[in-house]
Motif scaffolding. Structure first.
Motif, PDB file in Angstrom:
ATOM      1  N   SER A   1       0.840  -1.214   0.000  1.00 51.37           N
ATOM      2  CA  SER A   1       0.000   0.000   0.000  1.00 51.37           C
ATOM      3  C   SER A   1       0.872   1.261   0.000  1.00 51.37           C
ATOM      4  CB  SER A   1      -0.957   0.017   1.193  1.00 51.37           C
ATOM      5  OG  SER A   1      -0.219   0.114   2.383  1.00 51.37           O
ATOM      6  N   ASN A   2       2.040   1.175   0.651  1.00 47.55           N
ATOM      7  CA  ASN A   2       2.972   2.305   0.682  1.00 47.55           C
ATOM      8  C   ASN A   2       2.261   3.607   1.055  1.00 47.55           C
ATOM      9  OD1 ASN A   2       5.413   3.599   0.464  1.00 47.55           O
ATOM     10  ND2 ASN A   2       5.186   4.015  -1.733  1.00 47.55           N
ATOM     11  N   GLY A   3       1.383   3.517   2.075  1.00 49.01           N
ATOM     12  CA  GLY A   3       0.714   4.726   2.581  1.00 49.01           C
ATOM     13  C   GLY A   3      -0.646   4.995   1.963  1.00 49.01           C
ATOM     14  N   ALA A   4      -1.072   4.204   0.969  1.00 53.51           N
ATOM     15  CA  ALA A   4      -2.427   4.414   0.411  1.00 53.51           C
ATOM     16  C   ALA A   4      -3.436   4.144   1.519  1.00 53.51           C
ATOM     17  CB  ALA A   4      -2.666   3.472  -0.760  1.00 53.51           C
ATOM     18  N   ARG A   5      -4.513   4.937   1.546  1.00 53.26           N
ATOM     19  CA  ARG A   5      -5.473   4.833   2.642  1.00 53.26           C
ATOM     20  C   ARG A   5      -6.474   3.715   2.397  1.00 53.26           C
ATOM     21  NH1 ARG A   5      -7.438  10.219   4.702  1.00 53.26           N
ATOM     22  NH2 ARG A   5      -9.289   9.481   3.642  1.00 53.26           N
ATOM     23  N   GLY A   6      -6.748   2.953   3.492  1.00 55.17           N
ATOM     24  CA  GLY A   6      -7.753   1.905   3.387  1.00 55.17           C
ATOM     25  C   GLY A   6      -7.571   0.901   4.509  1.00 55.17           C
ATOM     26  N   GLU A   7      -8.600   0.058   4.719  1.00 50.58           N
ATOM     27  CA  GLU A   7      -8.518  -0.967   5.761  1.00 50.58           C
ATOM     28  C   GLU A   7      -7.523  -2.039   5.317  1.00 50.58           C
ATOM     29  OE1 GLU A   7     -12.293  -2.027   7.814  1.00 50.58           O
ATOM     30  OE2 GLU A   7     -13.169  -0.996   6.099  1.00 50.58           O
ATOM     31  N   PRO A   8      -6.762  -2.602   6.267  1.00 54.64           N
ATOM     32  CA  PRO A   8      -5.737  -3.589   5.881  1.00 54.64           C
ATOM     33  C   PRO A   8      -6.356  -4.818   5.223  1.00 54.64           C
ATOM     34  CG  PRO A   8      -5.549  -2.995   8.210  1.00 54.64           C
ATOM     35  CD  PRO A   8      -6.800  -2.353   7.712  1.00 54.64           C
ATOM     36  N   CYS A   9      -5.638  -5.347   4.264  1.00 53.08           N
ATOM     37  CA  CYS A   9      -6.115  -6.542   3.570  1.00 53.08           C
ATOM     38  C   CYS A   9      -4.915  -7.410   3.204  1.00 53.08           C
ATOM     39  CB  CYS A   9      -6.876  -6.134   2.311  1.00 53.08           C
ATOM     40  SG  CYS A   9      -7.442  -7.552   1.368  1.00 53.08           S
ATOM     41  N   PHE A  10      -5.006  -8.710   3.486  1.00 54.45           N
ATOM     42  CA  PHE A  10      -3.921  -9.655   3.175  1.00 54.45           C
ATOM     43  C   PHE A  10      -4.393 -10.560   2.046  1.00 54.45           C
ATOM     44  CE2 PHE A  10      -3.294  -8.096   7.378  1.00 54.45           C
ATOM     45  CZ  PHE A  10      -1.919  -7.970   7.503  1.00 54.45           C
ATOM     46  N   VAL A  11      -3.600 -10.595   0.987  1.00 57.19           N
ATOM     47  CA  VAL A  11      -3.988 -11.345  -0.214  1.00 57.19           C
ATOM     48  C   VAL A  11      -3.006 -12.509  -0.390  1.00 57.19           C
ATOM     49  CG1 VAL A  11      -4.400 -11.205  -2.715  1.00 57.19           C
ATOM     50  CG2 VAL A  11      -4.833  -9.198  -1.258  1.00 57.19           C
ATOM     51  N   ARG A  12      -3.575 -13.704  -0.607  1.00 56.45           N
ATOM     52  CA  ARG A  12      -2.722 -14.882  -0.801  1.00 56.45           C
ATOM     53  C   ARG A  12      -3.257 -15.719  -1.944  1.00 56.45           C
ATOM     54  NH1 ARG A  12      -3.642 -16.848   5.303  1.00 56.45           N
ATOM     55  NH2 ARG A  12      -5.718 -16.477   4.474  1.00 56.45           N
ATOM     56  N   GLY A  13      -2.368 -16.437  -2.604  1.00 58.95           N
ATOM     57  CA  GLY A  13      -2.853 -17.319  -3.660  1.00 58.95           C
ATOM     58  C   GLY A  13      -1.727 -18.114  -4.276  1.00 58.95           C
ATOM     59  N   GLN A  14      -2.113 -18.853  -5.318  1.00 59.79           N
ATOM     60  CA  GLN A  14      -1.138 -19.683  -6.026  1.00 59.79           C
ATOM     61  C   GLN A  14      -1.365 -19.503  -7.523  1.00 59.79           C
ATOM     62  OE1 GLN A  14      -1.748 -23.929  -5.926  1.00 59.79           O
ATOM     63  NE2 GLN A  14       0.445 -24.356  -5.748  1.00 59.79           N
ATOM     64  N   VAL A  15      -0.292 -19.556  -8.291  1.00 59.65           N
ATOM     65  CA  VAL A  15      -0.404 -19.523  -9.756  1.00 59.65           C
ATOM     66  C   VAL A  15      -0.084 -20.934 -10.248  1.00 59.65           C
ATOM     67  CG1 VAL A  15       0.436 -18.474 -11.893  1.00 59.65           C
ATOM     68  CG2 VAL A  15       0.282 -17.090  -9.806  1.00 59.65           C
ATOM     69  N   ARG A  16      -1.018 -21.508 -11.027  1.00 60.75           N
ATOM     70  CA  ARG A  16      -0.868 -22.901 -11.473  1.00 60.75           C
ATOM     71  C   ARG A  16      -1.071 -23.018 -12.974  1.00 60.75           C
ATOM     72  NH1 ARG A  16      -4.345 -23.730  -6.976  1.00 60.75           N
ATOM     73  NH2 ARG A  16      -6.117 -23.813  -8.403  1.00 60.75           N
ATOM     74  N   ALA A  17      -0.649 -24.165 -13.507  1.00 58.67           N
ATOM     75  CA  ALA A  17      -0.962 -24.531 -14.893  1.00 58.67           C
ATOM     76  C   ALA A  17      -2.267 -25.330 -14.878  1.00 58.67           C
ATOM     77  CB  ALA A  17       0.169 -25.370 -15.466  1.00 58.67           C
ATOM     78  N   LEU A  18      -2.799 -25.592 -16.064  1.00 56.34           N
ATOM     79  CA  LEU A  18      -4.070 -26.333 -16.161  1.00 56.34           C
ATOM     80  C   LEU A  18      -3.997 -27.721 -15.529  1.00 56.34           C
ATOM     81  CD1 LEU A  18      -5.671 -25.768 -19.673  1.00 56.34           C
ATOM     82  CD2 LEU A  18      -6.774 -25.575 -17.441  1.00 56.34           C
TER      83      LEU A  18
ATOM     84  N   PRO B   1      -9.623  -7.609  15.059  1.00 59.51           N
ATOM     85  CA  PRO B   1      -8.198  -7.330  15.290  1.00 59.51           C
ATOM     86  C   PRO B   1      -7.513  -8.564  15.880  1.00 59.51           C
ATOM     87  CG  PRO B   1      -9.556  -5.526  16.095  1.00 59.51           C
ATOM     88  CD  PRO B   1     -10.505  -6.597  15.667  1.00 59.51           C
ATOM     89  N   GLY B   2      -6.264  -8.776  15.541  1.00 57.56           N
ATOM     90  CA  GLY B   2      -5.562  -9.968  16.051  1.00 57.56           C
ATOM     91  C   GLY B   2      -4.318 -10.241  15.230  1.00 57.56           C
TER      92      GLY B   2
ATOM     93  N   VAL C   1      -2.449  -6.936  14.219  1.00 52.94           N
ATOM     94  CA  VAL C   1      -3.201  -5.839  13.597  1.00 52.94           C
ATOM     95  C   VAL C   1      -4.263  -5.397  14.596  1.00 52.94           C
ATOM     96  CG1 VAL C   1      -4.585  -5.127  11.609  1.00 52.94           C
ATOM     97  CG2 VAL C   1      -2.762  -6.798  11.305  1.00 52.94           C
ATOM     98  N   ASP C   2      -4.244  -4.121  14.960  1.00 47.26           N
ATOM     99  CA  ASP C   2      -5.111  -3.617  16.035  1.00 47.26           C
ATOM    100  C   ASP C   2      -6.457  -3.127  15.547  1.00 47.26           C
ATOM    101  OD1 ASP C   2      -3.190  -4.191  17.890  1.00 47.26           O
ATOM    102  OD2 ASP C   2      -2.189  -2.230  17.636  1.00 47.26           O
ATOM    103  N   VAL C   3      -6.709  -3.250  14.259  1.00 47.80           N
ATOM    104  CA  VAL C   3      -8.009  -2.847  13.692  1.00 47.80           C
ATOM    105  C   VAL C   3      -8.543  -4.050  12.900  1.00 47.80           C
ATOM    106  CG1 VAL C   3      -7.461  -0.378  13.496  1.00 47.80           C
ATOM    107  CG2 VAL C   3      -6.833  -1.928  11.633  1.00 47.80           C
ATOM    108  N   PRO C   4      -9.838  -4.053  12.583  1.00 44.46           N
ATOM    109  CA  PRO C   4     -10.335  -5.160  11.761  1.00 44.46           C
ATOM    110  C   PRO C   4      -9.567  -5.213  10.439  1.00 44.46           C
ATOM    111  CG  PRO C   4     -12.149  -3.852  12.626  1.00 44.46           C
ATOM    112  CD  PRO C   4     -10.888  -3.088  12.943  1.00 44.46           C
ATOM    113  N   TYR C   5      -9.364  -6.411   9.936  1.00 47.37           N
ATOM    114  CA  TYR C   5      -8.653  -6.545   8.669  1.00 47.37           C
ATOM    115  C   TYR C   5      -9.347  -7.598   7.803  1.00 47.37           C
ATOM    116  CZ  TYR C   5      -6.598 -10.781  10.613  1.00 47.37           C
ATOM    117  OH  TYR C   5      -6.431 -12.037  11.171  1.00 47.37           O
ATOM    118  N   TYR C   6      -8.967  -7.647   6.546  1.00 45.55           N
ATOM    119  CA  TYR C   6      -9.589  -8.560   5.573  1.00 45.55           C
ATOM    120  C   TYR C   6      -8.548  -9.520   5.021  1.00 45.55           C
ATOM    121  CZ  TYR C   6     -13.686  -5.579   5.559  1.00 45.55           C
ATOM    122  OH  TYR C   6     -14.798  -4.898   5.933  1.00 45.55           O
TER     123      TYR C   6
END
Ligand code: BEZ
Ligand code: FE
Length: 294
Positions: A119-136, A265-266, A274-279
């Motif tokens: 985010s580098n300072g962009a405003r918004g509620e925290p969000c953690f994104v995870r995933g995998q890149v796969r072949a067919l 938070p947790g 994280v002291d605020v709700p997050y996604y």
């Protein structure tokens, strides 16, 4: 080629293209002339309407610069971008679908490591994104390059904000990541929110004259490149968004809609407190092998 009239003008223009040595250009312009003339005939286009169209295209050109691309926006709201994307990126079942590119991608975004905060300072509620890149076939794709970009909680991309003191735009809520040995990626960012496309120019005026709104449902943009696979340009859309069925640029596909899960938070997925709700968002991508047809 004299005395051309309503009935003979189309054929005369098409005949004038006979010297064109570029076969594809000849095909495209012939078809364009045919459709343009059919459109004028079908609508019985008046001179006032023709002038309004010229004024509209002139204004679209005048507002366009290296930061604002009103012609792409016009293509987007007329559904042309989605049509061109769809007919050029048909993929085998099971591959992640593509959608529109949009005007807010920039080259040269920062490189990050797993679980870095992009985010580098962009405003918004925290969000953690995870995933995998796969072949067919389910094989993990290692070292794929992911580029991510998104708007902040006010609906602005970094490139829409005023530049910093040094005159440069600071990269916020965008960056590059590589998948690890298991094809996995993870990053921290901010919650995606719905936002209106730029509507203070001719395209916005057109939308309002047509009784349409300028809103896009909340989404994250991804461009994923890996050797041997077709580059994937897509979004992940936030389930439950009120604009999913009326996206101003017609980009939503059901397979790209995902759940952003809200947490109290947790301890976050990166182990930090994280002291605020997050996604959290978990989303996997499946790439199309290069050269494969749908
Ligand atoms: C975007 O999602 O960034 C976008 C796409 C099309 C038009 C405007 C914005
Ligand atoms: Fe966007």
């Amino acid at each position: 080629m004299r005395n051309l009239n309503e009935d003979t003008i189309t054929q005369a223009v098409i005949a004038s293209l006979n010297g064109c040595r570029d076969e594809r250009l000849h095909t495209v312009i012939t078809s364009l002339v045919q459709h343009l003339h059919s459109f004028a005939r079908e609508t019985k286009l008046t001179e006032a309407e023709w002038q309004a169209a010229i004024a509209f295209l002139t204004a679209t050109g005048h507002i366009t610069d290296d930061k604002r691309q009103e012609f792409i926006l016009l293509s987007d709201v007329l559904g042309l971008s989605t049509l061109v994307t769809a007919q050029n990126h048909a993929k085998p079942a099971g591959c992640t679908e593509a959608t529109v590119f949009g005007p807010f991608y920039v080259t040269g975004s920062p490189e990050y490591r797993s679980f870095d905060d992009i985010s580098n300072g962009a405003r918004g509620e925290p969000c953690f994104v995870r995933g995998q890149v796969r072949a067919l076939d389910g094989k993990a794709i290692t070292n794929a390059l992911l580029e991510v970009w998104q708007a902040d909680e006010d609906g602005h991309y970094d490139v829409q904000l005023p530049p910093g003191d040094n005159g440069a735009v600071e990269h916020r809520a965008r960056g590059k990541l590589r998948t690890d040995a298991d094809g996995r990626f993870a990053f921290r960012s901010i919650l995606a929110e719905p936002y209106p496309i730029p509507h203070d120019g001719p395209v916005g005026a057109l939308l309002s004259a047509l009784g349409r709104h300028p809103w896009r449902p909340a989404h994250l943009h991804f461009m994923i490149q890996a050797r041997g696979y077709e580059t994937l340009i897509t979004h992940v859309f936030r389930d439950g968004d009120r604009y999913l069925d009326s996206d101003a640029v017609f980009g939503v596909r059901s397979t790209l809609v995902a759940q952003w899960v809200r947490h109290r938070p947790g301890t976050a997925p990166d182990g930090s407190r994280v002291d605020v709700p997050y996604y959290t968002l978990d989303y996997d991508f499946v790439l199309n092998p290069q050269g494969s047809a749908a």
